[in-house]
Motif scaffolding. Structure first.
Motif, PDB file in Angstrom:
ATOM      1  N   SER A  10     -26.365 -24.684 -44.652  1.00  0.00           N
ATOM      2  CA  SER A  10     -27.335 -23.624 -44.888  1.00  0.00           C
ATOM      3  C   SER A  10     -27.010 -22.927 -46.201  1.00  0.00           C
ATOM      4  CB  SER A  10     -27.289 -22.615 -43.748  1.00  0.00           C
ATOM      5  OG  SER A  10     -26.046 -21.919 -43.764  1.00  0.00           O
ATOM      6  N   MET A  11     -27.965 -22.160 -46.715  1.00  0.00           N
ATOM      7  CA  MET A  11     -27.704 -21.415 -47.939  1.00  0.00           C
ATOM      8  C   MET A  11     -26.569 -20.423 -47.732  1.00  0.00           C
ATOM      9  SD  MET A  11     -28.023 -20.732 -51.041  1.00  0.00           S
ATOM     10  CE  MET A  11     -29.221 -22.032 -51.321  1.00  0.00           C
ATOM     11  N   ASP A  12     -26.513 -19.787 -46.569  1.00  0.00           N
ATOM     12  CA  ASP A  12     -25.423 -18.852 -46.287  1.00  0.00           C
ATOM     13  C   ASP A  12     -24.068 -19.554 -46.362  1.00  0.00           C
ATOM     14  OD1 ASP A  12     -27.141 -16.729 -45.949  1.00  0.00           O
ATOM     15  OD2 ASP A  12     -27.202 -16.879 -43.774  1.00  0.00           O
ATOM     16  N   LYS A  13     -23.989 -20.770 -45.801  1.00  0.00           N
ATOM     17  CA  LYS A  13     -22.731 -21.512 -45.824  1.00  0.00           C
ATOM     18  C   LYS A  13     -22.362 -21.932 -47.242  1.00  0.00           C
ATOM     19  CE  LYS A  13     -19.175 -23.526 -43.991  1.00  0.00           C
ATOM     20  NZ  LYS A  13     -18.064 -22.705 -43.454  1.00  0.00           N
ATOM     21  N   TRP A  65     -28.809 -29.646 -57.320  1.00  0.00           N
ATOM     22  CA  TRP A  65     -28.639 -30.560 -56.187  1.00  0.00           C
ATOM     23  C   TRP A  65     -29.105 -29.996 -54.851  1.00  0.00           C
ATOM     24  CZ3 TRP A  65     -25.791 -28.354 -52.423  1.00  0.00           C
ATOM     25  CH2 TRP A  65     -24.827 -27.409 -52.777  1.00  0.00           C
ATOM     26  N   TYR A  66     -29.289 -28.694 -54.744  1.00  0.00           N
ATOM     27  CA  TYR A  66     -29.627 -28.115 -53.445  1.00  0.00           C
ATOM     28  C   TYR A  66     -31.029 -28.497 -53.002  1.00  0.00           C
ATOM     29  CZ  TYR A  66     -30.851 -24.790 -49.808  1.00  0.00           C
ATOM     30  OH  TYR A  66     -31.279 -24.232 -48.631  1.00  0.00           O
ATOM     31  N   MET A 121     -20.770 -23.093 -62.888  1.00  0.00           N
ATOM     32  CA  MET A 121     -20.567 -23.600 -61.534  1.00  0.00           C
ATOM     33  C   MET A 121     -21.670 -23.125 -60.588  1.00  0.00           C
ATOM     34  SD  MET A 121     -17.213 -23.230 -59.088  1.00  0.00           S
ATOM     35  CE  MET A 121     -17.283 -21.443 -58.945  1.00  0.00           C
ATOM     36  N   LEU A 122     -22.000 -21.860 -60.659  1.00  0.00           N
ATOM     37  CA  LEU A 122     -23.009 -21.307 -59.754  1.00  0.00           C
ATOM     38  C   LEU A 122     -24.401 -21.826 -60.082  1.00  0.00           C
ATOM     39  CD1 LEU A 122     -21.856 -17.565 -59.635  1.00  0.00           C
ATOM     40  CD2 LEU A 122     -21.272 -19.414 -58.055  1.00  0.00           C
ATOM     41  N   THR A 123     -24.712 -21.937 -61.356  1.00  0.00           N
ATOM     42  CA  THR A 123     -26.027 -22.418 -61.762  1.00  0.00           C
ATOM     43  C   THR A 123     -26.231 -23.857 -61.324  1.00  0.00           C
ATOM     44  OG1 THR A 123     -25.981 -20.932 -63.678  1.00  0.00           O
ATOM     45  CG2 THR A 123     -27.591 -22.710 -63.727  1.00  0.00           C
ATOM     46  N   GLY A 124     -25.151 -24.619 -61.250  1.00  0.00           N
ATOM     47  CA  GLY A 124     -25.253 -26.020 -60.860  1.00  0.00           C
ATOM     48  C   GLY A 124     -25.839 -26.248 -59.482  1.00  0.00           C
ATOM     49  N   VAL A 125     -25.806 -25.232 -58.629  1.00  0.00           N
ATOM     50  CA  VAL A 125     -26.377 -25.385 -57.287  1.00  0.00           C
ATOM     51  C   VAL A 125     -27.846 -25.783 -57.369  1.00  0.00           C
ATOM     52  CG1 VAL A 125     -26.900 -24.212 -55.110  1.00  0.00           C
ATOM     53  CG2 VAL A 125     -24.753 -23.745 -56.291  1.00  0.00           C
ATOM     54  N   SER A 126     -28.558 -25.266 -58.362  1.00  0.00           N
ATOM     55  CA  SER A 126     -29.994 -25.532 -58.471  1.00  0.00           C
ATOM     56  C   SER A 126     -30.296 -26.995 -58.768  1.00  0.00           C
ATOM     57  CB  SER A 126     -30.615 -24.656 -59.563  1.00  0.00           C
ATOM     58  OG  SER A 126     -30.118 -25.005 -60.842  1.00  0.00           O
ATOM     59  N   PHE A 179     -30.862 -16.334 -56.879  1.00  0.00           N
ATOM     60  CA  PHE A 179     -31.871 -16.204 -57.923  1.00  0.00           C
ATOM     61  C   PHE A 179     -32.229 -17.563 -58.515  1.00  0.00           C
ATOM     62  CE2 PHE A 179     -33.462 -15.625 -62.193  1.00  0.00           C
ATOM     63  CZ  PHE A 179     -34.344 -14.552 -62.066  1.00  0.00           C
ATOM     64  N   HIS A 180     -31.231 -18.412 -58.710  1.00  0.00           N
ATOM     65  CA  HIS A 180     -31.450 -19.657 -59.445  1.00  0.00           C
ATOM     66  C   HIS A 180     -31.801 -20.861 -58.586  1.00  0.00           C
ATOM     67  CE1 HIS A 180     -29.296 -17.325 -62.546  1.00  0.00           C
ATOM     68  NE2 HIS A 180     -29.932 -18.095 -63.400  1.00  0.00           N
ATOM     69  N   VAL A 181     -31.485 -20.811 -57.302  1.00  0.00           N
ATOM     70  CA  VAL A 181     -31.529 -22.043 -56.518  1.00  0.00           C
ATOM     71  C   VAL A 181     -32.920 -22.678 -56.462  1.00  0.00           C
ATOM     72  CG1 VAL A 181     -31.955 -20.935 -54.261  1.00  0.00           C
ATOM     73  CG2 VAL A 181     -30.681 -23.108 -54.384  1.00  0.00           C
ATOM     74  N   ASN A 182     -33.968 -21.894 -56.494  1.00  0.00           N
ATOM     75  CA  ASN A 182     -35.321 -22.448 -56.449  1.00  0.00           C
ATOM     76  C   ASN A 182     -36.029 -22.388 -57.798  1.00  0.00           C
ATOM     77  OD1 ASN A 182     -35.342 -23.111 -53.627  1.00  0.00           O
ATOM     78  ND2 ASN A 182     -35.545 -20.931 -53.177  1.00  0.00           N
TER      79      ASN A 182
END
Length: 203
Positions: A179-182, A171-172, A164-169, A99-102
């Motif tokens: 990959s996103m799956d990985k 740097w990704y 922690m999870l929100t932080g992906v947005s 949900f947050h990555v983009n």
């Protein structure tokens, strides 16, 4: 500057929110003027007031829409989850990342511009943020009560996991070595380690 040809009120209002989101994230709420937002949308500055009374309302609408979309999306996702607390938190991890990555601009505004909300608007946004945190907190509580998880403090753990999870947005970037799956699998591994038995003893 004329209003964009063929745009109707609903379309212009949406473009207004998107333009404000982009500019607030890029320059900061305090540095952006209504005239800049109007130029980004392509309308006269005075025409903005047909869609929003002021810049504060725009900021609130951006945050409020983000939280409503998040809560609604999770409710839809949660209905699909079957299994124990571990299955639920695994689904939560995947959902939150995807949900947050983009939505980097919305995330930046949601965290960095809270201080610029009016007291009344701050309370409303905080209520929705707490509601989302409590959804994860309930999963953690359920896991602790059944012995599936071993957490010292479920509330603090919910804050840590969401951060922690929100932080992906931040740097990704698509096309990287993972990959996103990985990436999801790696974060799942970290969250499983955090919540599972064998963690630090409760005080």
């Amino acid at each position: 500057m004329a209003r964009k040809t063929g745009s109707d009120g609903k379309k212009t209002a949406r473009e207004l929110r998107l333009a404000a989101t982009k500019l607030f994230a890029q320059y900061g709420f305090a540095a952006v003027s209504m005239r800049q937002i109007a130029a980004e949308v392509g309308v006269q500055a005075g025409a903005l007031y047909l869609y929003t009374p002021d810049k504060q309302t725009l900021l609130f609408q951006i945050m409020d829409r983000h939280m409503d979309d998040l809560l609604e999306a999770w409710q839809t996702e949660a209905a699909k989850v079957e299994g124990d607390a571990m299955a639920q938190i695994e689904q939560f991890v995947r959902f939150h990342i995807r949900f947050h990555v983009n939505r980097g601009d919305e995330i930046f505004i949601a965290y960095m511009e809270l201080r610029n909300l009016s007291p009344e608007n701050f309370v409303l946004i905080e209520q929705k943020r707490r509601a989302y945190e409590e959804l994860l907190g309930q999963i953690l509580e359920d896991g602790n009560s059944t012995g599936r998880f071993s957490l010292c403090d479920t509330k603090l753990s919910s804050y840590a996991i969401i951060a922690m999870l929100t932080g992906v947005s931040t740097w990704y970037k698509g096309g990287g070595r993972l990959s996103m799956d990985k990436i999801e699998e790696i974060y799942l591994c970290m969250v499983r380690g955090l919540v599972s038995q064998g963690g630090p003893e409760k005080p």
